[in-house]
Design an enzyme around this catalytic site. Structure first.
Site, PDB file in Angstrom:
ATOM      1  N   LYS A 111       0.871  -1.178   0.000  1.00 31.79           N
ATOM      2  CA  LYS A 111       0.000   0.000   0.000  1.00 31.79           C
ATOM      3  C   LYS A 111       0.905   1.223   0.000  1.00 31.79           C
ATOM      4  O   LYS A 111       1.974   1.219   0.622  1.00 31.79           O
ATOM      5  CB  LYS A 111      -0.869  -0.001   1.269  1.00 31.79           C
ATOM      6  CG  LYS A 111      -2.084   0.888   1.164  1.00 31.79           C
ATOM      7  CD  LYS A 111      -3.261   0.159   0.549  1.00 31.79           C
ATOM      8  CE  LYS A 111      -4.456   1.078   0.391  1.00 31.79           C
ATOM      9  NZ  LYS A 111      -5.628   0.355  -0.132  1.00 31.79           N
ATOM     10  N   GLY A 208     -25.541   2.088   2.840  1.00 28.84           N
ATOM     11  CA  GLY A 208     -24.720   2.691   1.790  1.00 28.84           C
ATOM     12  C   GLY A 208     -25.047   2.095   0.439  1.00 28.84           C
ATOM     13  O   GLY A 208     -24.802   0.904   0.207  1.00 28.84           O
ATOM     14  N   VAL A 209     -25.624   2.907  -0.443  1.00 28.50           N
ATOM     15  CA  VAL A 209     -26.013   2.375  -1.752  1.00 28.50           C
ATOM     16  C   VAL A 209     -25.264   3.103  -2.867  1.00 28.50           C
ATOM     17  O   VAL A 209     -25.851   3.596  -3.823  1.00 28.50           O
ATOM     18  CB  VAL A 209     -27.548   2.403  -1.963  1.00 28.50           C
ATOM     19  CG1 VAL A 209     -28.220   1.349  -1.104  1.00 28.50           C
ATOM     20  CG2 VAL A 209     -28.140   3.779  -1.667  1.00 28.50           C
ATOM     21  N   GLY A 210     -23.960   3.160  -2.713  1.00 24.40           N
ATOM     22  CA  GLY A 210     -23.102   3.741  -3.753  1.00 24.40           C
ATOM     23  C   GLY A 210     -22.749   2.683  -4.774  1.00 24.40           C
ATOM     24  O   GLY A 210     -23.579   1.841  -5.144  1.00 24.40           O
ATOM     25  N   VAL A 212     -20.816  -0.050  -4.677  1.00 31.56           N
ATOM     26  CA  VAL A 212     -20.941  -1.452  -4.254  1.00 31.56           C
ATOM     27  C   VAL A 212     -22.357  -1.749  -3.760  1.00 31.56           C
ATOM     28  O   VAL A 212     -23.032  -2.661  -4.250  1.00 31.56           O
ATOM     29  CB  VAL A 212     -19.897  -1.803  -3.158  1.00 31.56           C
ATOM     30  CG1 VAL A 212     -20.114  -3.221  -2.651  1.00 31.56           C
ATOM     31  CG2 VAL A 212     -18.484  -1.634  -3.700  1.00 31.56           C
TER      32      VAL A 212
HETATM   33  P1  NAD Z   1     -19.220   4.815  -2.742  1.00 33.36           P
HETATM   34  O1  NAD Z   1     -18.646   6.107  -2.320  1.00 33.36           O
HETATM   35  O2  NAD Z   1     -19.589   4.619  -4.176  1.00 33.36           O
HETATM   36  O3  NAD Z   1     -20.530   4.488  -1.889  1.00 33.36           O
HETATM   37  C1  NAD Z   1     -20.589   4.628  -0.517  1.00 33.36           C
HETATM   38  C2  NAD Z   1     -22.002   5.070  -0.177  1.00 33.36           C
HETATM   39  O4  NAD Z   1     -22.142   5.047   1.235  1.00 33.36           O
HETATM   40  C3  NAD Z   1     -22.312   6.482  -0.642  1.00 33.36           C
HETATM   41  O5  NAD Z   1     -23.552   6.500  -1.306  1.00 33.36           O
HETATM   42  C4  NAD Z   1     -22.348   7.278   0.673  1.00 33.36           C
HETATM   43  O6  NAD Z   1     -23.254   8.372   0.605  1.00 33.36           O
HETATM   44  C5  NAD Z   1     -22.806   6.227   1.632  1.00 33.36           C
HETATM   45  N1  NAD Z   1     -22.482   6.469   3.034  1.00 33.36           N
HETATM   46  C6  NAD Z   1     -21.378   7.043   3.570  1.00 33.36           C
HETATM   47  N2  NAD Z   1     -21.464   7.043   4.903  1.00 33.36           N
HETATM   48  C7  NAD Z   1     -22.619   6.447   5.220  1.00 33.36           C
HETATM   49  C8  NAD Z   1     -23.268   6.140   6.451  1.00 33.36           C
HETATM   50  N3  NAD Z   1     -22.707   6.459   7.619  1.00 33.36           N
HETATM   51  N4  NAD Z   1     -24.474   5.524   6.413  1.00 33.36           N
HETATM   52  C9  NAD Z   1     -25.050   5.208   5.229  1.00 33.36           C
HETATM   53  N5  NAD Z   1     -24.471   5.488   4.036  1.00 33.36           N
HETATM   54  C10 NAD Z   1     -23.280   6.086   4.037  1.00 33.36           C
HETATM   55  O7  NAD Z   1     -18.176   3.720  -2.249  1.00 33.36           O
HETATM   56  P2  NAD Z   1     -18.090   2.203  -2.718  1.00 33.36           P
HETATM   57  O8  NAD Z   1     -17.059   2.077  -3.781  1.00 33.36           O
HETATM   58  O9  NAD Z   1     -19.455   1.678  -2.941  1.00 33.36           O
HETATM   59  O10 NAD Z   1     -17.463   1.529  -1.424  1.00 33.36           O
HETATM   60  C11 NAD Z   1     -18.264   1.218  -0.303  1.00 33.36           C
HETATM   61  C12 NAD Z   1     -17.450   0.442   0.701  1.00 33.36           C
HETATM   62  O11 NAD Z   1     -16.941  -0.742   0.082  1.00 33.36           O
HETATM   63  C13 NAD Z   1     -16.224   1.166   1.234  1.00 33.36           C
HETATM   64  O12 NAD Z   1     -15.999   0.755   2.562  1.00 33.36           O
HETATM   65  C14 NAD Z   1     -15.097   0.646   0.367  1.00 33.36           C
HETATM   66  O13 NAD Z   1     -13.852   0.733   1.015  1.00 33.36           O
HETATM   67  C15 NAD Z   1     -15.518  -0.792   0.213  1.00 33.36           C
HETATM   68  N6  NAD Z   1     -14.969  -1.461  -0.952  1.00 33.36           N
HETATM   69  C16 NAD Z   1     -15.223  -0.980  -2.181  1.00 33.36           C
HETATM   70  C17 NAD Z   1     -14.705  -1.651  -3.287  1.00 33.36           C
HETATM   71  C18 NAD Z   1     -14.989  -1.172  -4.684  1.00 33.36           C
HETATM   72  O14 NAD Z   1     -14.708  -1.932  -5.615  1.00 33.36           O
HETATM   73  N7  NAD Z   1     -15.543   0.003  -4.886  1.00 33.36           N
HETATM   74  C19 NAD Z   1     -13.915  -2.799  -3.114  1.00 33.36           C
HETATM   75  C20 NAD Z   1     -13.708  -3.285  -1.821  1.00 33.36           C
HETATM   76  C21 NAD Z   1     -14.242  -2.596  -0.746  1.00 33.36           C
END
Ligand code: NAD
Length: 373
Positions: A111, A208-210, A212
């Site tokens: 990292k 969290g509905v981003g 992932v």
């Molecule tokens: P993202 O930013 O696209 O989505 C995250 C969502 O969570 C957003 O919509 C945000 O508004 C919401 N959020 C933030 N804080 C919150 C809370 N306290 N309560 C409810 N919702 C909340 O991020 P992502 O890429 O979807 O990643 C989500 C998680 O998955 C992170 O922990 C990330 O480290 C992990 N992750 C992601 C990937 C990837 O491929 N993107 C891979 C492994 C792990």
């Protein structure tokens, strides 16, 4: 020899002032600051990059190359204290060793953190200097996108080094791949804890509905699950809930929702003593990284009879996609690798049941075994 340096706790001593760095050979500087400290886990090498011309200060931590080149993202972040940046690099690189090992990837764990100033100024010169530092490692470290780095930044790095994974023309956005792996893992958890992998009517709460969480929600809706969604961006949760036919609730209520499965897909450290106590679901399985706030919550979950999917095992779909960089695998091969995630979770849960150890501890042990520790 560990050099004598003023100050009783070396971890808290700033290591960045130029005079300190000039006074100490690099290796000794790192050794004196972190020797025997909790986050130092026999890391193979830790590089400190100090490029005066661009102002770049970065740390590249290589935890293990036992399974292949150390792979893991670059984080661009402003740390209050430089030692906090080092702690992040040490912890996150070890996490990548575990994640890559459990995903059966031909990669070790590494990292990088770029220490941003308060204004978070990021210049092309800094990125080029960082890419050169990565390049000098000759492929021993493969970088990828992490917090604070955009796809454009990664493309910029790729102009000065070949050792960048996850570029737009090489698989691109890992989110959909992570979501697919999480969905398969949730289904495996349902089979083990609820006795069915038919998701029709299974109640799932997604925090969290981003990228992932939104993807997992769509897979689950297609499979007939009953969704409860929450996001700090409440409009986003509302919109998705009305599109997929679920309910949107407040973020304060999502972990304790009256559901079968809780699927954390937002932030880390959301499983605390308090939140675990309030969980009504039989399963916690979601994509967020570092869900356990202190580590001890894994045992609490076990004692409460809640099946936990260790985060770095269930959310490996993204890194599996990104590391197609190593062998130029196509989508079919990537999906076949993601299909193996449920089997890995099942072996963790079986061992957890046999040994009485929490699933997160079992996963750590398995990972350490794979990397020869
Ligand atoms: P993202 O930013 O696209 O989505 C995250 C969502 O969570 C957003 O919509 C945000 O508004 C919401 N959020 C933030 N804080 C919150 C809370 N306290 N309560 C409810 N919702 C909340 O991020 P992502 O890429 O979807 O990643 C989500 C998680 O998955 C992170 O922990 C990330 O480290 C992990 N992750 C992601 C990937 C990837 O491929 N993107 C891979 C492994 C792990």
């Amino acid at each position: 020899m560990v050099p004598e340096v003023a100050g009783s706790d070396p971890v808290d001593r700033p290591i960045f002032p130029d005079n300190a760095l000039r006074a100490l050979p690099f290796g000794e500087c790192i050794m004196s600051a972190f020797w025997n400290k909790a986050d130092f886990d026999d890391h193979e090498v830790v590089h400190f990059v100090n490029d005066r011309a661009s102002g770049l200060k970065a740390i590249i931590a290589i935890h293990s190359t036992h399974c292949g080149p150390a792979a893991g993202g670059t984080r661009f972040w402003h740390y209050e204290d430089p030692a906090a940046g080092m702690r992040d690099a040490l912890r996150l690189s070890r996490g990548m060793s575990y994640k890559n090992a459990m995903a059966n990837l031909p990669a070790g764990g590494g990292k990088a953190v770029i220490m941003a100033d308060e204004a978070r100024a990021k210049t092309p010169e800094m990125l080029t200097a960082f890419a050169r530092a990565v390049d000098e490692l000759g492929g021993k470290y493969i970088t990828a996108q992490d917090v604070g780095m955009s796809q454009d930044d990664m493309v910029a790095l790729s102009r000065a080094t070949d050792h960048v994974a996850g570029l737009p023309w090489e698989g691109g956005d890992p989110g959909p791949y992570t979501a697919r792996g999480v969905f398969l893992g949730v289904q495996a958890a349902a089979k083990r804890a609820l006795g069915t992998d038919n998701m029709a009517g299974i109640r799932v709460a997604i925090q969290g509905v981003g990228s992932v969480g939104g993807g997992v929600a769509r897979y689950l809706a297609d499979a007939g699950a009953k969704l409860t969604l929450a996001d700090v961006d409440s409009g986003r949760a509302d919109q998705l809930a009305s599109k997929l036919g679920g309910a949107a609730v407040s973020c304060d209520d999502i972990l304790a929702a009256d559901v079968d499965i809780v699927c954390p897909c937002a932030l880390g450290a959301i499983l605390t003593e308090q939140s675990v106590e309030a969980i009504k679901a039989k399963v916690v399985a979601g994509g967020a990284n570092n869900q356990l706030a202190t580590g001890s919550e894994g045992r609490m979950l076990l004692e409460r009879g809640i099946l936990y999917a260790p985060d770095y095992v269930i959310n490996a779909g993204g890194i599996i996609n990104v590391l197609r960089h190593i062998d130029q695998a196509d989508d079919e091969q990537i999906n076949a690798r993601i299909d193996l995630i449920p089997g890995r979770l099942e072996s963790v849960w079986a061992e957890s049941e046999a040994s009485g150890l929490p699933a997160d501890e079992v996963a750590d042990r398995m990972a350490r075994n794979i990397i020869g520790r």
